[in-house]
Design an enzyme around this catalytic site. Structure first.
Site, PDB file in Angstrom:
ATOM      1  N   ASP A  66       0.806  -1.220   0.000  1.00  0.00           N
ATOM      2  CA  ASP A  66       0.000   0.000   0.000  1.00  0.00           C
ATOM      3  C   ASP A  66       0.838   1.269   0.000  1.00  0.00           C
ATOM      4  O   ASP A  66       0.338   2.352  -0.344  1.00  0.00           O
ATOM      5  CB  ASP A  66      -0.929   0.021   1.219  1.00  0.00           C
ATOM      6  N   ARG A 130      -9.948   4.020   0.297  1.00  0.00           N
ATOM      7  CA  ARG A 130      -8.557   4.396   0.588  1.00  0.00           C
ATOM      8  C   ARG A 130      -7.902   5.246  -0.505  1.00  0.00           C
ATOM      9  O   ARG A 130      -6.843   5.830  -0.263  1.00  0.00           O
ATOM     10  CB  ARG A 130      -7.715   3.130   0.810  1.00  0.00           C
ATOM     11  N   HIS A 160      -9.798  -2.730  -1.275  1.00  0.00           N
ATOM     12  CA  HIS A 160      -8.958  -2.265  -2.381  1.00  0.00           C
ATOM     13  C   HIS A 160      -9.391  -2.932  -3.684  1.00  0.00           C
ATOM     14  O   HIS A 160     -10.044  -3.977  -3.674  1.00  0.00           O
ATOM     15  CB  HIS A 160      -7.487  -2.636  -2.139  1.00  0.00           C
ATOM     16  N   CYS A 247      -0.578  -7.767  -0.933  1.00  0.00           N
ATOM     17  CA  CYS A 247      -0.241  -6.616  -0.090  1.00  0.00           C
ATOM     18  C   CYS A 247       0.954  -6.864   0.814  1.00  0.00           C
ATOM     19  O   CYS A 247       1.491  -5.925   1.406  1.00  0.00           O
ATOM     20  CB  CYS A 247      -1.447  -6.178   0.734  1.00  0.00           C
TER      21      CYS A 247
END
Length: 257
Positions: A66, A130, A160, A247
């Protein structure tokens, strides 16, 4: 050489941000063993691991993807959508600076790397809880001079874009079509996850092999039926923190050490 930046699991993992999952107890010791096994799986696939130490102050810091994008020409340090994660950027900037010139997304823009699905020179970026339009616009301004195309994709029901879909390779996008506007994707076939495995769309492609959580055997079978080699890994504790196989690393090509 294919390289993956990873970060250790903090003992504060259970206190991280949650948006679409209910909070449940996390066995941190088990999460660390699972993370080590994940790194070992990447190593076995020929990936060099650049492991950063855990960050006690940042429970979600293990989810390094991220915080930065590393492309062939530059690295881009993001502006995380969760305020609690913005302190992670300094150490990640230092880590990626070893490999690429570094650019930054700046507030009030927000952008999480988990919202970016790259297919060749096109970056599909999730408009999510986000990542905002300003973040997408800043990314486009940085990358369009380098020949990249940046396209926004609406995300609903998932943290996401990479929770909702990932590029498996061979022209196939693995997706939960209920969670993202997959019609935006160009020149790909959408392979839907098994409907009983809504969270099964996140896979990490390493060459011709896909790393995916072992908790989605029906979706794995769909991929294997299409000729993919799948390496299942146990990520049960990290999944409780809304994590997945993409991630946990920032993967890119780098010169041999």
């Amino acid at each position: 050489m294919l390289t993956a930046i990873t970060r250790g699991v903090s003992e504060t993992l259970a206190h991280g941000e949650l948006t679409f999952r209910e909070r449940s107890p996390i066995d941190v010791a088990l999460a660390r063993r699972q993370h080590e096994a994940y790194e070992a799986a990447l190593t076995k696939l020929g990936v060099r691991i650049d492991h950063l130490p855990a960050e006690y102050a940042y429970p979600d810091a293990v989810f390094v993807e991220d915080i930065a994008l590393v492309l062939d020409e530059i690295a881009i340090v993001t502006s995380p959508g969760a305020a609690s994660r913005r302190g992670e950027t300094e150490s990640i900037a230092r880590a990626v600076a070893k490999y690429r010139p570094v650019k930054h997304i700046t507030a009030p823009a927000t952008l999480d790397g988990g919202d970016v699905v790259r297919i060749g020179k096109t970056l599909y970026v999730g408009l999510s809880s986000r990542t905002n339009q300003d973040g997408i616009d800043q990314l486009d301004a940085l990358l369009s001079p380098l020949g990249y195309t940046v396209l926004a994709v609406e995300v609903a029901g998932a943290l996401h874009l990479k929770t909702a879909c990932t590029y498996a390779g061979r022209g196939i996008l693995l997706a939960n079509p209920e969670w993202a506007a997959t019609y935006i994707f160009r020149y790909v076939e959408v392979l839907a996850v098994d409907p009983r495995e809504q969270w099964g769309a996140s896979v990490l492609a390493i060459g011709d092999t896909l790393v995916m959580p072992e908790s989605f055997p029906r979706t794995r079978a769909r991929l294997e039926a299409r000729g993919f080699t799948v390496v299942p890994v146990d990520l049960s504790e990290l999944q409780k923190a809304e994590g997945g196989p993409t991630c946990l690393s920032i993967v890119f090509d780098a010169p041999d050490a």
